[in-house]
Scaffold this motif. Sequence first.
Motif, PDB file in Angstrom:
ATOM      1  N   SER A  39      -4.948 -11.888  -0.025  1.00  0.00           N
ATOM      2  CA  SER A  39      -5.690 -11.491   1.177  1.00  0.00           C
ATOM      3  C   SER A  39      -4.983 -10.364   1.918  1.00  0.00           C
ATOM      4  O   SER A  39      -5.429  -9.961   2.990  1.00  0.00           O
ATOM      5  CB  SER A  39      -5.829 -12.705   2.113  1.00  0.00           C
ATOM      6  N   PHE A  40      -3.912  -9.847   1.367  1.00  0.00           N
ATOM      7  CA  PHE A  40      -3.135  -8.784   2.021  1.00  0.00           C
ATOM      8  C   PHE A  40      -2.770  -7.735   0.969  1.00  0.00           C
ATOM      9  O   PHE A  40      -2.690  -8.030  -0.228  1.00  0.00           O
ATOM     10  CB  PHE A  40      -1.867  -9.369   2.655  1.00  0.00           C
ATOM     11  N   PRO A  41      -2.553  -6.505   1.382  1.00  0.00           N
ATOM     12  CA  PRO A  41      -2.151  -5.463   0.428  1.00  0.00           C
ATOM     13  C   PRO A  41      -0.729  -5.718  -0.065  1.00  0.00           C
ATOM     14  O   PRO A  41       0.147  -6.087   0.705  1.00  0.00           O
ATOM     15  CB  PRO A  41      -2.243  -4.171   1.248  1.00  0.00           C
ATOM     16  N   GLN A  42      -0.505  -5.515  -1.366  1.00  0.00           N
ATOM     17  CA  GLN A  42       0.816  -5.709  -1.944  1.00  0.00           C
ATOM     18  C   GLN A  42       0.927  -4.870  -3.216  1.00  0.00           C
ATOM     19  O   GLN A  42      -0.074  -4.457  -3.796  1.00  0.00           O
ATOM     20  CB  GLN A  42       1.070  -7.196  -2.228  1.00  0.00           C
ATOM     21  N   ARG A  43       2.179  -4.662  -3.598  1.00  0.00           N
ATOM     22  CA  ARG A  43       2.425  -3.928  -4.851  1.00  0.00           C
ATOM     23  C   ARG A  43       2.831  -4.928  -5.916  1.00  0.00           C
ATOM     24  O   ARG A  43       3.759  -5.707  -5.725  1.00  0.00           O
ATOM     25  CB  ARG A  43       3.528  -2.879  -4.670  1.00  0.00           C
ATOM     26  N   HIS A  44       2.140  -4.899  -7.044  1.00  0.00           N
ATOM     27  CA  HIS A  44       2.465  -5.771  -8.161  1.00  0.00           C
ATOM     28  C   HIS A  44       3.479  -5.055  -9.053  1.00  0.00           C
ATOM     29  O   HIS A  44       3.148  -4.092  -9.740  1.00  0.00           O
ATOM     30  CB  HIS A  44       1.198  -6.109  -8.949  1.00  0.00           C
ATOM     31  N   ALA A  45       4.715  -5.544  -9.046  1.00  0.00           N
ATOM     32  CA  ALA A  45       5.769  -4.903  -9.839  1.00  0.00           C
ATOM     33  C   ALA A  45       5.853  -5.469 -11.249  1.00  0.00           C
ATOM     34  O   ALA A  45       6.474  -4.850 -12.122  1.00  0.00           O
ATOM     35  CB  ALA A  45       7.114  -5.057  -9.135  1.00  0.00           C
TER      36      ALA A  45
END
Length: 321
Positions: free
Chosen positions: A189-195
């Motif tokens: 539900s929030f912006p994130q970077r998938h590493a």
Amino acid sequence: KGHDCSLWFEDPRRRGGEGATDVKKRLADYFGPIDVPVHRSFETWQSADVVVATGWETVARALLLPGCAARAYLVQDYEPDFFPASAERGWAEESYRQGLPHVTAGPWLADLLRERFGAVATHLDLGIDHDLYRPRRVARREDTVVFYARRSTPRRAVPLGLLALAELHRRRGDLRLVLFGEEHPFRTSFPQRHAGVLSEPELAELYSEATVGVSLSLTNYSRVSQEMMACGLPCVELDTPSVRAALGGEELVTLAHFDPLKLADAIDQLLEDRALRERRSEAARRMVAGRTWERAAEQFEHCLRQAVHEASEAPRTSVRR
């Protein structure tokens, strides 16, 4: 250290492939190459000074193998907690009642096995490759939280961490949130970077540039936390007995209760207080500096030598009685 070592696989469900070559390739893919003989079955088994079981499924085989001067059990986590009420959970518990000397990863497990099962148990401290996990020459950011989000391992409490990060994003919309440890991206539900799944040098770079690291442990503590600490990254963990025993108290790692708001508060506290982050970073780096795989191997070797010695003394003690 001069010992003649080999790996033997108890794998009735054939998870390791069809042959020793398949198993050795999987070992290399998961853990890096290891230059010892690998045996896919026990057809050529002859003898050993000491045989070491490495998980609950391997204990029965270790007990039944002929020609063993001594036997031991390397316990890396409390495996009954990997299962609901089931035969597997019962068998995992029974594996600690078989009279083997136990060598555990960290002190909490040794205490638990002694108290709950009356087991003989000593421990080793998980090591750190300090050539890899050290502060890198990258600028430390002020806005980045990295979370070990390996959802395939339920004991890492990923849903709890995601709820805490959602609350943190609500409070601080400008944060850079990075999830790592899982191959496939998350829906959040929030912006994130998938590493994704990173190599060890990439992990060290990530830990060196981040502001706060989050790694959650519901059973035994994770290597991830102490590798973050070795890179100077202030770390947030759950307040559990295993974490306190292995990583110390609040002066070294920020501990949070099992509650998403409390966890968000703990992360927020470190983000807000740069001086606190610096104190935790320095204290944690000093604490983990002595944790090496060489030292872990010495601890393990000592435990195995003790097991061999006690096994050799047992018949004579029995006769005297």
